[in-house]
Design a protein around this motif. Sequence first.
Motif, mmCIF file in Angstrom:
data_model
loop_
_atom_site.group_PDB
_atom_site.id
_atom_site.type_symbol
_atom_site.label_atom_id
_atom_site.label_comp_id
_atom_site.label_asym_id
_atom_site.label_seq_id
_atom_site.Cartn_x
_atom_site.Cartn_y
_atom_site.Cartn_z
ATOM 1 N N SER A 42 0.983 -1.090 0.216
ATOM 2 C CA SER A 42 -0.036 -0.104 -0.209
ATOM 3 C C SER A 42 0.788 1.175 -0.008
ATOM 4 O O SER A 42 2.099 1.258 0.384
ATOM 5 C CB SER A 42 -0.868 -0.031 1.296
ATOM 6 O OG SER A 42 -0.054 0.455 2.463
ATOM 7 N N SER A 43 0.440 2.459 -0.485
ATOM 8 C CA SER A 43 1.152 3.461 -0.632
ATOM 9 C C SER A 43 1.700 3.961 0.818
ATOM 10 O O SER A 43 2.813 4.491 1.166
ATOM 11 C CB SER A 43 0.669 4.496 -1.346
ATOM 12 O OG SER A 43 -0.644 4.916 -0.713
ATOM 13 N N THR A 44 0.844 3.929 1.834
ATOM 14 C CA THR A 44 0.995 4.205 3.150
ATOM 15 C C THR A 44 2.018 3.317 3.638
ATOM 16 O O THR A 44 3.084 3.714 4.289
ATOM 17 C CB THR A 44 -0.303 4.368 4.086
ATOM 18 O OG1 THR A 44 -1.331 4.936 3.571
ATOM 19 C CG2 THR A 44 0.066 4.557 5.701
ATOM 20 N N ILE A 48 5.911 4.543 4.870
ATOM 21 C CA ILE A 48 6.254 4.316 6.111
ATOM 22 C C ILE A 48 7.791 3.708 6.317
ATOM 23 O O ILE A 48 8.699 4.094 7.004
ATOM 24 C CB ILE A 48 5.298 3.757 7.204
ATOM 25 C CG1 ILE A 48 4.183 4.853 7.422
ATOM 26 C CG2 ILE A 48 5.841 3.426 8.521
ATOM 27 C CD1 ILE A 48 3.086 4.050 7.942
ATOM 28 N N LEU A 95 1.178 10.350 8.273
ATOM 29 C CA LEU A 95 0.986 8.871 7.878
ATOM 30 C C LEU A 95 0.483 8.005 9.186
ATOM 31 O O LEU A 95 1.128 8.281 10.130
ATOM 32 C CB LEU A 95 2.367 8.124 7.434
ATOM 33 C CG LEU A 95 2.702 8.844 6.064
ATOM 34 C CD1 LEU A 95 4.098 8.347 5.773
ATOM 35 C CD2 LEU A 95 1.800 8.517 4.978
ATOM 36 N N SER A 96 -0.642 7.653 9.096
ATOM 37 C CA SER A 96 -0.959 6.865 10.157
ATOM 38 C C SER A 96 -1.333 5.353 9.973
ATOM 39 O O SER A 96 -1.983 5.082 8.934
ATOM 40 C CB SER A 96 -2.121 7.291 10.924
ATOM 41 O OG SER A 96 -2.627 6.596 12.030
ATOM 42 N N PRO A 97 -0.627 4.279 10.382
ATOM 43 C CA PRO A 97 -0.749 2.913 9.854
ATOM 44 C C PRO A 97 -2.324 2.538 9.637
ATOM 45 O O PRO A 97 -2.583 1.710 8.932
ATOM 46 C CB PRO A 97 0.007 2.207 10.913
ATOM 47 C CG PRO A 97 0.914 3.097 11.482
ATOM 48 C CD PRO A 97 0.451 4.242 11.609
ATOM 49 N N TYR A 99 -5.056 4.423 9.408
ATOM 50 C CA TYR A 99 -5.969 5.073 8.468
ATOM 51 C C TYR A 99 -5.417 5.548 7.285
ATOM 52 O O TYR A 99 -6.046 6.105 6.436
ATOM 53 C CB TYR A 99 -6.294 6.538 9.410
ATOM 54 C CG TYR A 99 -6.898 6.249 10.674
ATOM 55 C CD1 TYR A 99 -8.065 5.590 10.735
ATOM 56 C CD2 TYR A 99 -6.233 6.334 11.878
ATOM 57 C CE1 TYR A 99 -8.847 5.424 12.189
ATOM 58 C CE2 TYR A 99 -6.654 6.001 13.115
ATOM 59 C CZ TYR A 99 -8.033 5.762 13.192
ATOM 60 O OH TYR A 99 -8.727 5.303 14.279
ATOM 61 N N GLY A 100 -4.014 5.328 6.880
ATOM 62 C CA GLY A 100 -3.471 5.849 5.628
ATOM 63 C C GLY A 100 -3.211 7.368 6.006
ATOM 64 O O GLY A 100 -2.891 7.830 7.020
ATOM 65 N N LEU A 101 -3.340 8.120 4.894
ATOM 66 C CA LEU A 101 -3.110 9.534 5.144
ATOM 67 C C LEU A 101 -4.394 10.153 5.793
ATOM 68 O O LEU A 101 -5.622 9.983 5.359
ATOM 69 C CB LEU A 101 -3.257 10.210 3.526
ATOM 70 C CG LEU A 101 -2.057 10.095 3.158
ATOM 71 C CD1 LEU A 101 -1.912 10.649 1.473
ATOM 72 C CD2 LEU A 101 -0.807 10.634 3.438
#
Length: 145
Positions: A42-44, A48, A95-97, A99-101
């Motif tokens: 995933s982009s997130t 990270i 960036l929050s694992p 919630y994504g952006l």
Amino acid sequence: MNETKEKIQRSSRTVSIGLQVLLALLILQVVSTLIRNKVVFSSTFLMIVIIHLAVVILAISIFKTIEKNNSPFINSIPKRMKAIALLIFIVSLFLSPGYGLINVFSLRFLSFENFIGIIIAGVFYSFAIMFEYGCLLQKESDETL
């Protein structure tokens, strides 16, 4: 004075080696997680991982520079410390694992860990400013002698 420089060099070498081991373990952990869980990039997740790798690589370069020059007051060190602070801030705020952006205008997604990361980024930035001042004092001392 020479004894202090030797301690700086030894401790910098030790920390640098420890960070290199940490970097290798971080890479192995990411690869293992991807293989074991068949996680899709995933982009997130990718951002990270890249930012964490960049922070460790910057930290290694800081300690290698200190080891090489026998002094922590080298102009490149505060710049790298500011880069680390910025990267920690980005991870903590944007960036929050889970919630994504996150929506920057809605702080409801910010957790305790996010706030701790923002505080750590501020501490790193403050240390960078102190090191800049130390570089200035070192330069003045060198010019005086």
